[in-house]
Design an enzyme around this catalytic site. Structure first.
Site, PDB file in Angstrom:
ATOM      1  N   TRP A  57      36.839 -13.363  22.206  1.00 16.60           N
ATOM      2  CA  TRP A  57      36.004 -13.187  23.397  1.00 16.60           C
ATOM      3  C   TRP A  57      34.586 -12.786  23.030  1.00 16.60           C
ATOM      4  O   TRP A  57      33.636 -13.122  23.746  1.00 16.60           O
ATOM      5  CB  TRP A  57      36.644 -12.194  24.370  1.00 16.60           C
ATOM      6  CG  TRP A  57      37.797 -12.808  25.089  1.00 16.60           C
ATOM      7  CD1 TRP A  57      39.120 -12.536  24.922  1.00 16.60           C
ATOM      8  CD2 TRP A  57      37.728 -13.864  26.061  1.00 16.60           C
ATOM      9  NE1 TRP A  57      39.879 -13.352  25.738  1.00 16.60           N
ATOM     10  CE2 TRP A  57      39.047 -14.162  26.446  1.00 16.60           C
ATOM     11  CE3 TRP A  57      36.673 -14.569  26.642  1.00 16.60           C
ATOM     12  CZ2 TRP A  57      39.349 -15.150  27.395  1.00 16.60           C
ATOM     13  CZ3 TRP A  57      36.960 -15.555  27.587  1.00 16.60           C
ATOM     14  CH2 TRP A  57      38.280 -15.836  27.951  1.00 16.60           C
ATOM     15  N   LYS A  64      43.608  -7.999  35.236  1.00 22.86           N
ATOM     16  CA  LYS A  64      44.431  -7.281  34.272  1.00 22.86           C
ATOM     17  C   LYS A  64      44.809  -5.895  34.793  1.00 22.86           C
ATOM     18  O   LYS A  64      45.974  -5.633  35.043  1.00 22.86           O
ATOM     19  CB  LYS A  64      43.708  -7.199  32.927  1.00 22.86           C
ATOM     20  CG  LYS A  64      43.365  -8.595  32.359  1.00 22.86           C
ATOM     21  CD  LYS A  64      42.518  -8.517  31.116  1.00 22.86           C
ATOM     22  CE  LYS A  64      42.000  -9.867  30.679  1.00 22.86           C
ATOM     23  NZ  LYS A  64      43.060 -10.760  30.183  1.00 22.86           N
ATOM     24  N   ASP A  88      32.103  -5.312  27.521  1.00 20.64           N
ATOM     25  CA  ASP A  88      33.130  -6.040  28.248  1.00 20.64           C
ATOM     26  C   ASP A  88      34.413  -5.211  28.179  1.00 20.64           C
ATOM     27  O   ASP A  88      35.018  -5.063  27.129  1.00 20.64           O
ATOM     28  CB  ASP A  88      33.336  -7.414  27.598  1.00 20.64           C
ATOM     29  CG  ASP A  88      34.403  -8.249  28.274  1.00 20.64           C
ATOM     30  OD1 ASP A  88      35.098  -7.745  29.178  1.00 20.64           O
ATOM     31  OD2 ASP A  88      34.577  -9.424  27.874  1.00 20.64           O
TER      32      ASP A  88
END
Length: 354
Positions: A100, A190, A166
């Site tokens: 990511w 999530k 993030d």
């Protein structure tokens, strides 16, 4: 049969949240309207948005000089939106900790010169780079918890430029000092709720950085001015996030959630460390509480385990295609019984049951 969902996202939601959403689906608070039908300009929805905002501020102890935004586009849109708004000199630095991070770097590249100031690529992303770090860019970007690789930062990088993080796969899983970051963002699917919404927590002084030439929808300052209501927001995702935040508060707040997360992760890591068949290769001090990859080292045996686990009601344990093996995502809504069932299945499979 009870099914435990270990998906990395969209992920398991708390059962009380699902039941509450079910009960309000057709008639929200006596309005005889579904939550799905509420106008985003209505007093009912503005109440939902205000409650969600207040709960984020309360549970994370967000200081008053930070804006809280609920945006669309997933966390991935932030990879581009951040440099569009904040890269005044068109220079952005990154700490590369996996897949990511690499996506964030690639998406920022059309808008700014990108530089990797530290990387854990040499050890196949099994650890987090250690400082000290040095940056003179417009901001430094980090991926706090790495969903694919199962690693996480433990120390906040200390640099003299704005720090952007993030937190998609670890937001509200354990305490963080928001004041040490300038921007925190996280996709909802999530720990926050359902896919379709991204939480952005940003220092208000950064809102002045946005260039005049940028289109209105991509401007943080416009969304802040309109309190996340510049256009029709992801109303149902925001509503579900409000319910999740209320559930967290009822469970005892972040301290209680953190204690449960740490106990669950410790139990699973202990089982893997004692196993002679399964292993986790992440450096101990960088092990994630949320995403725990493991494998047998044999693709055929890994597949056999996945099939065996699914027969026992343990689903979505397959690791990301770029990593392979298995991955157990232990987000806030995962009950203790799910982790206990996984540990039992690991043991019986290792003992030869197929």
């Amino acid at each position: 049969m009870t099914v435990f969902n270990f998906s990395a996202g969209p992920a398991v939601l708390p059962e009380p949240v699902l039941l509450k959403a079910q009960s309000e689906l057709l008639n929200y608070r006596g309005s005889f309207q579904s939550v799905l039908e509420l106008s985003h300009r209505s007093a009912l929805f503005e109440g939902i948005l205000d409650d969600a905002t207040s709960l984020v501020r309360e549970l994370l102890n967000v200081p008053d000089d930070y804006e809280i935004l609920f945006l669309q586009g997933g966390a991935t849109l932030q990879f581009s939106m951040l440099p569009m708004n904040l890269a005044q000199t068109k220079r952005v630095d990154f700490i590369d900790t996996g897949g990511w991070s690499q996506k964030a770097i690639a998406d920022a590249a059309p808008y700014a010169s990108t530089r990797i100031i530290a990387s854990s690529q040499e050890d196949q992303y099994r650890s987090i780079p250690t400082g000290p770090f040095s940056s003179d860019a417009d901001y430094l970007h980090v991926t706090w918890n790495n969903t694919l690789e199962g690693t996480t930062f433990r120390e906040v990088p200390q640099v003299g430029v704005p720090l952007v993080a993030d937190f998609s796969s670890s937001i509200l899983s354990e305490p963080i000092d928001v004041s040490q970051f300038d921007v925190i963002y996280a996709g909802a699917q999530k720990n926050l709720g359902a896919a379709g919404m991204t939480l952005v927590i940003m220092k208000k002084n950064l809102l002045r950085r946005t260039p005049d030439a940028l289109g209105s929808y991509l401007r943080y300052d416009i969304h802040a001015k309109h309190h996340s209501l510049y256009n029709t927001p992801p109303t149902y995702s925001i509503y579900l996030t409000k319910l999740v935040l209320e559930w967290m508060k009822e469970e005892g707040g972040l301290s209680a959630i953190t204690a449960r997360n740490r106990a669950q992760a410790a139990a699973l890591y202990d089982a893997l460390d004692r196993s002679t068949l399964f292993s986790n290769h992440v450096v101990h001090e960088n092990r994630s509480l949320m995403n725990i990859p493991f494998s047998t080292g044999d693709e055929t045996l890994d597949q056999a385990f996945l099939t065996y686990a699914e027969r026992h009601g343990l689903v979505n344990l397959k690791g990301h295609r770029s990593v392979g093996g298995m991955r157990a995502s232990l987000y806030n809504a995962m009950p203790d019984a799910g982790v206990e069932a996984l540990i039992t299945v690991l043991h019986t499979f290792e003992q030869g049951e197929r």
